[in-house]
Write an enzyme that holds these catalytic residues in place. Structure first.
Site, PDB file in Angstrom:
ATOM      1  N   LYS A  97       0.829  -1.210   0.000  1.00 33.37           N
ATOM      2  CA  LYS A  97       0.000   0.000   0.000  1.00 33.37           C
ATOM      3  C   LYS A  97       0.859   1.254   0.000  1.00 33.37           C
ATOM      4  O   LYS A  97       0.543   2.233  -0.667  1.00 33.37           O
ATOM      5  CB  LYS A  97      -0.959  -0.007   1.196  1.00 33.37           C
ATOM      6  CG  LYS A  97      -2.062  -1.034   1.026  1.00 33.37           C
ATOM      7  CD  LYS A  97      -3.163  -0.873   2.050  1.00 33.37           C
ATOM      8  CE  LYS A  97      -4.245  -1.931   1.832  1.00 33.37           C
ATOM      9  NZ  LYS A  97      -5.124  -2.106   2.966  1.00 33.37           N
ATOM     10  N   LYS A 122      -5.146 -10.738  -5.593  1.00 34.49           N
ATOM     11  CA  LYS A 122      -6.331 -11.153  -4.842  1.00 34.49           C
ATOM     12  C   LYS A 122      -7.488 -10.200  -5.104  1.00 34.49           C
ATOM     13  O   LYS A 122      -7.259  -9.009  -5.393  1.00 34.49           O
ATOM     14  CB  LYS A 122      -6.020 -11.243  -3.350  1.00 34.49           C
ATOM     15  CG  LYS A 122      -5.783  -9.909  -2.715  1.00 34.49           C
ATOM     16  CD  LYS A 122      -5.745  -9.970  -1.193  1.00 34.49           C
ATOM     17  CE  LYS A 122      -5.511  -8.545  -0.711  1.00 34.49           C
ATOM     18  NZ  LYS A 122      -5.487  -8.304   0.672  1.00 34.49           N
ATOM     19  N   LYS A 141     -10.965  -4.885  -2.126  1.00 39.19           N
ATOM     20  CA  LYS A 141     -11.736  -3.645  -2.181  1.00 39.19           C
ATOM     21  C   LYS A 141     -10.885  -2.487  -2.672  1.00 39.19           C
ATOM     22  O   LYS A 141     -11.393  -1.499  -3.149  1.00 39.19           O
ATOM     23  CB  LYS A 141     -12.251  -3.294  -0.782  1.00 39.19           C
ATOM     24  CG  LYS A 141     -13.307  -4.225  -0.272  1.00 39.19           C
ATOM     25  CD  LYS A 141     -13.578  -3.930   1.211  1.00 39.19           C
ATOM     26  CE  LYS A 141     -14.208  -5.129   1.886  1.00 39.19           C
ATOM     27  NZ  LYS A 141     -14.162  -5.068   3.336  1.00 39.19           N
TER      28      LYS A 141
HETATM   29  P1  TYM Z   1     -10.648  -7.340   5.258  1.00 39.47           P
HETATM   30  O1  TYM Z   1     -11.740  -6.417   5.661  1.00 39.47           O
HETATM   31  O2  TYM Z   1      -9.759  -6.924   4.145  1.00 39.47           O
HETATM   32  O3  TYM Z   1     -11.253  -8.753   4.890  1.00 39.47           O
HETATM   33  C1  TYM Z   1     -12.151  -9.463   5.754  1.00 39.47           C
HETATM   34  C2  TYM Z   1     -11.854 -10.948   5.675  1.00 39.47           C
HETATM   35  O4  TYM Z   1     -11.939 -11.379   4.296  1.00 39.47           O
HETATM   36  C3  TYM Z   1     -10.743 -12.054   3.929  1.00 39.47           C
HETATM   37  N1  TYM Z   1     -10.453 -11.778   2.509  1.00 39.47           N
HETATM   38  C4  TYM Z   1     -10.307 -12.719   1.576  1.00 39.47           C
HETATM   39  N2  TYM Z   1     -10.393 -14.058   1.628  1.00 39.47           N
HETATM   40  C5  TYM Z   1     -10.208 -14.744   0.466  1.00 39.47           C
HETATM   41  N3  TYM Z   1      -9.957 -14.154  -0.720  1.00 39.47           N
HETATM   42  C6  TYM Z   1      -9.860 -12.809  -0.823  1.00 39.47           C
HETATM   43  N4  TYM Z   1      -9.628 -12.231  -1.993  1.00 39.47           N
HETATM   44  C7  TYM Z   1     -10.046 -12.026   0.365  1.00 39.47           C
HETATM   45  N5  TYM Z   1     -10.039 -10.689   0.620  1.00 39.47           N
HETATM   46  C8  TYM Z   1     -10.284 -10.563   1.929  1.00 39.47           C
HETATM   47  C9  TYM Z   1      -9.667 -11.463   4.830  1.00 39.47           C
HETATM   48  O5  TYM Z   1      -8.567 -12.322   4.950  1.00 39.47           O
HETATM   49  C10 TYM Z   1     -10.420 -11.281   6.122  1.00 39.47           C
HETATM   50  O6  TYM Z   1     -10.437 -12.481   6.861  1.00 39.47           O
HETATM   51  N6  TYM Z   1      -7.218  -6.586   8.822  1.00 39.47           N
HETATM   52  C11 TYM Z   1      -8.426  -7.292   8.480  1.00 39.47           C
HETATM   53  C12 TYM Z   1      -9.570  -6.988   9.416  1.00 39.47           C
HETATM   54  C13 TYM Z   1      -9.276  -7.183  10.861  1.00 39.47           C
HETATM   55  C14 TYM Z   1      -9.200  -8.417  11.544  1.00 39.47           C
HETATM   56  C15 TYM Z   1      -8.941  -8.076  12.890  1.00 39.47           C
HETATM   57  C16 TYM Z   1      -9.337  -9.737  11.155  1.00 39.47           C
HETATM   58  C17 TYM Z   1      -9.052  -6.189  11.762  1.00 39.47           C
HETATM   59  N7  TYM Z   1      -8.862  -6.725  12.985  1.00 39.47           N
HETATM   60  C18 TYM Z   1      -8.787  -9.068  13.881  1.00 39.47           C
HETATM   61  C19 TYM Z   1      -9.169 -10.734  12.128  1.00 39.47           C
HETATM   62  C20 TYM Z   1      -8.909 -10.378  13.452  1.00 39.47           C
HETATM   63  C21 TYM Z   1      -8.857  -6.887   7.084  1.00 39.47           C
HETATM   64  O7  TYM Z   1      -8.491  -5.863   6.582  1.00 39.47           O
HETATM   65  O8  TYM Z   1      -9.758  -7.736   6.523  1.00 39.47           O
END
Ligand code: TYM
Length: 331
Positions: free
Chosen positions: A108, A193, A196
């Site tokens: 990023k 991947k 968003k």
């Molecule tokens: P975020 O909001 O980007 O995504 C939420 C969840 O979706 C999964 N994910 C995917 N899985 C498969 N293929 C993809 N292309 C894909 N894109 C996203 C992510 O792995 C995630 O599980 N930092 C985290 C949010 C967070 C979090 C936490 C997660 C904040 N605190 C504590 C677990 C525990 C995030 O940005 O996820």
């Protein structure tokens, strides 16, 4: 069990297959907390009005996907102030070097320029560690892209426990095996991947996309130029990333392994049609339930308020333990 999702735009199929569908399954098997992490969304530029809307939309989508407030705790991160407070304490145990090694930060920062990147973006994994550690979490169901952040969380917790005495539970990531939906790729660029923060929407299936939009996106998915015939459709993420991604989506939705599902196809057209159908069928009831929640935002807000109050009870106890361990004067 604890996991979180950012309210940045609408959630997509990668979020669903990599995380949400497991969350729904796990709510009966574990004491589960799920969090809409609005503070994380502040790490990139965004419109304040959009943020609160997206927070409500994301919470509604989670409910529509099957989270049930009588079986799990669903809440918004900023409603439980200990997340921000514990982050500070953990930031004072993390090093610049280890945060600098986070690949998401590197990607990023490289895109937008490190000079103008927000400090919050750099420190983001520490906030994530605080989220997890506040709830004495054993298990964290996430997609593959969060693996490194989970490792950091474990390192910070272990370092803290060694320095200040046993305070935190050491968590483990729960990630589906290869082919199990933990890394769904962009339909237009299957080497990246589905995300968003991608520049274009054409390769992303949003959970609220209309069926005809989904059909069009899947039909236009990038595959390769191999001629149809036996072996053209096969599970081979390195050589055939586009086709393998479609197989993975189909396998995750219909059950089975992508390599076995491949055996039933000789051309891409039929594979795309079936993958689109499977997505549309899965999303139909979810979108119907979403519309009901969207008409009654008050009920969603009440669920979130109750979730925050239950989450606070746990978080405040852990936070007090951490405060005292690190030597802050009792209040
Ligand atoms: P975020 O909001 O980007 O995504 C939420 C969840 O979706 C999964 N994910 C995917 N899985 C498969 N293929 C993809 N292309 C894909 N894109 C996203 C992510 O792995 C995630 O599980 N930092 C985290 C949010 C967070 C979090 C936490 C997660 C904040 N605190 C504590 C677990 C525990 C995030 O940005 O996820």
């Amino acid at each position: 069990m604890f996991s979180g999702i950012q309210p940045t735009g609408t959630s997509h199929l990668g979020n669903y297959l990599g995380a949400l569908r497991w969350w729904v399954d796990f709510q009966d098997r574990y004491d589960a907390l799920y969090c809409v992490v609005d503070l994380h969304a502040l790490t990139i530029p965004g419109d304040p009005e959009e943020l609160s809307k997206a927070t409500l939309t994301t919470a509604s989508l989670l409910l529509a996907a099957g989270l049930d407030p009588s079986r799990c705790i669903l809440f918004v991160q900023s409603h439980v102030h200990q997340h921000a407070e514990l982050t500070w304490l953990l930031e004072c145990t993390a090093s610049m070097g280890e945060l600098n090694r986070m690949t998401q930060w590197k990607d990023k920062a490289a895109k937008g320029g490190e000079e103008s990147a927000r400090v919050g973006l750099f420190a983001y994994p520490v906030l994530m560690a605080a989220d997890i550690l506040l709830y004495d979490t054993d298990l964290v169901p996430v997609g593959d892209d969060q693996r490194q952040h989970l490792e950091l969380t474990r390192d910070l917790a272990q370092r803290w426990n060694t320095r200040y005495g046993d305070t935190f539970t050491i968590p483990n990531a729960v990630i589906a095996p290869a082919g199990g939906g933990a890394r769904i790729m962009d339909l237009q660029d299957p080497l990246r991947k589905m995300s968003k923060s991608s520049g274009s929407d054409a390769g992303i299936i949003y959970l609220l996309d209309d069926p005809d939009v989904i059909e069009r996106k899947v039909k236009r998915a990038v595959t390769d130029l191999d001629p149809p015939g036996p072996g053209a459709v096969r599970w081979d993420p390195d050589e055939k990333p586009g086709v393998s991604n479609l197989l993975e989506i189909l396998a995750a939705l219909r059950g089975g392994k992508p390599e076995e599902i491949a055996a039933g196809y000789e051309n891409y057209g039929k594979l795309k049609a079936d993958a689109a159908d499977a997505v549309i069928e899965m999303l139909r009831p979810l979108q119907e339930r979403y519309r009901e929640y969207a008409q009654d935002p008050g009920s969603v807000q009440a669920i979130l308020a109750d979730g925050a109050s239950r989450a606070s009870d746990i978080a405040s106890r852990t936070y007090e333990r951490a405060r005292s361990a690190i030597g802050l004067l009792p209040r």
